[in-house]
Structures are given as C-alpha cells and as structure tokens.
Design a protein around this motif. Structure first.
Motif, PDB file in Angstrom:
ATOM      1  N   GLY A  24       5.259  -6.436  -4.574  1.00 13.17           N
ATOM      2  CA  GLY A  24       4.491  -5.319  -5.118  1.00 13.17           C
ATOM      3  C   GLY A  24       3.948  -4.367  -4.071  1.00 13.17           C
ATOM      4  N   VAL A  25       4.455  -4.475  -2.853  1.00 10.98           N
ATOM      5  CA  VAL A  25       4.004  -3.626  -1.749  1.00 10.98           C
ATOM      6  C   VAL A  25       4.932  -2.427  -1.633  1.00 10.98           C
ATOM      7  CG1 VAL A  25       3.605  -3.544   0.750  1.00 10.98           C
ATOM      8  CG2 VAL A  25       3.058  -5.629  -0.536  1.00 10.98           C
ATOM      9  N   ASP A  26       4.339  -1.239  -1.504  1.00  7.37           N
ATOM     10  CA  ASP A  26       5.135  -0.033  -1.325  1.00  7.37           C
ATOM     11  C   ASP A  26       5.873  -0.060   0.003  1.00  7.37           C
ATOM     12  OD1 ASP A  26       4.523   1.210  -3.716  1.00  7.37           O
ATOM     13  OD2 ASP A  26       2.796   2.268  -2.909  1.00  7.37           O
ATOM     14  N   GLN A  27       7.177   0.175  -0.069  1.00  7.16           N
ATOM     15  CA  GLN A  27       8.016   0.270   1.122  1.00  7.16           C
ATOM     16  C   GLN A  27       8.458   1.726   1.266  1.00  7.16           C
ATOM     17  OE1 GLN A  27       8.792  -2.634   3.137  1.00  7.16           O
ATOM     18  NE2 GLN A  27       7.047  -3.187   1.857  1.00  7.16           N
ATOM     19  N   PRO A  28       7.965   2.416   2.305  1.00  8.45           N
ATOM     20  CA  PRO A  28       8.335   3.833   2.445  1.00  8.45           C
ATOM     21  C   PRO A  28       9.792   3.996   2.891  1.00  8.45           C
ATOM     22  CG  PRO A  28       6.991   3.130   4.298  1.00  8.45           C
ATOM     23  CD  PRO A  28       7.063   1.967   3.353  1.00  8.45           C
TER      24      PRO A  28
END
Length: 111
Positions: A24-28
C-alpha cells in the motif's frame, strides 16, 4: 502590437505518477515523452464520436520517442508502438501521459 512565436513541431515533457505496491506504499515513477505537437484543430479532430478522447490511441498517434521507461531488470526499453501498448495496459498511465501532453503542448501563463 504584434506577437511573434516560433512553435516547434515537437514537444518533450515528463510524465510523473505513483502506483501503490503490495504494502500500500506509493511507488513513484517518471519517464519523458517526445511527441508531435498538434494544433487545436488537429487535437479536436482526434475526438471520438461521443466527443471524448481515447487516451491510448491519441498518444499512440503523437509519441515519437521516450526515455526513462525500464523493464523489470531496470534496462531501458526503446520506444516502439508495441512498447507503448504494453505500457498503457497499466491503468492510468495513458491518461497521465495525455494530461501531461495537453498541459505541455500549448501556451501557459508565465509566472
């Protein structure tokens, strides 16, 4: 008063976004597109019958090159129409590219 502008036939711009991973972590991510610059009439002509744009198809018609697109082994992926089709299977990527194109293709307010 007159205005004199030289309009390049191409426009180069970044496409930036994020995608959540399994935690659930944003990966740019980001990549750069080089595209044909269309004028207002040419852009309007690309609308579908219902007045909307099909982002994948629109961008396929204008993209000429890219940089920063990498495969799972972090190797550069050369631009090809098939590579664009594969990249655009990720939901939202074609829309991000289209919005960036529309923002960067024309004139903007200068701060």
């Amino acid at each position: 008063m007159s205005i004199s502008l030289v309009v390049s036939p191409k426009v180069k711009f970044p496409v930036k976004g994020t995608m959540k991973n399994e935690a659930g972590v944003d990966q740019p991510f980001d990549f750069t597109l080089t595209c044909k610059r269309l004028d207002t009439e040419e852009i309007q002509a690309k609308k579908s019958e219902d007045g909307s744009y099909v982002y994948v198809d629109f961008m396929a018609d204008v993209i000429e090159d890219w940089s920063g697109v990498k495969d799972g082994d972090k190797q550069a992926v050369p631009y090809t129409p098939d590579a664009w089709q594969a990249l655009s299977k990720i939901p939202g990527v074609a829309a991000l590219a289209w919005h960036a194109y529309m923002r960067e293709n024309g004139a903007k307010e200068k701060n």
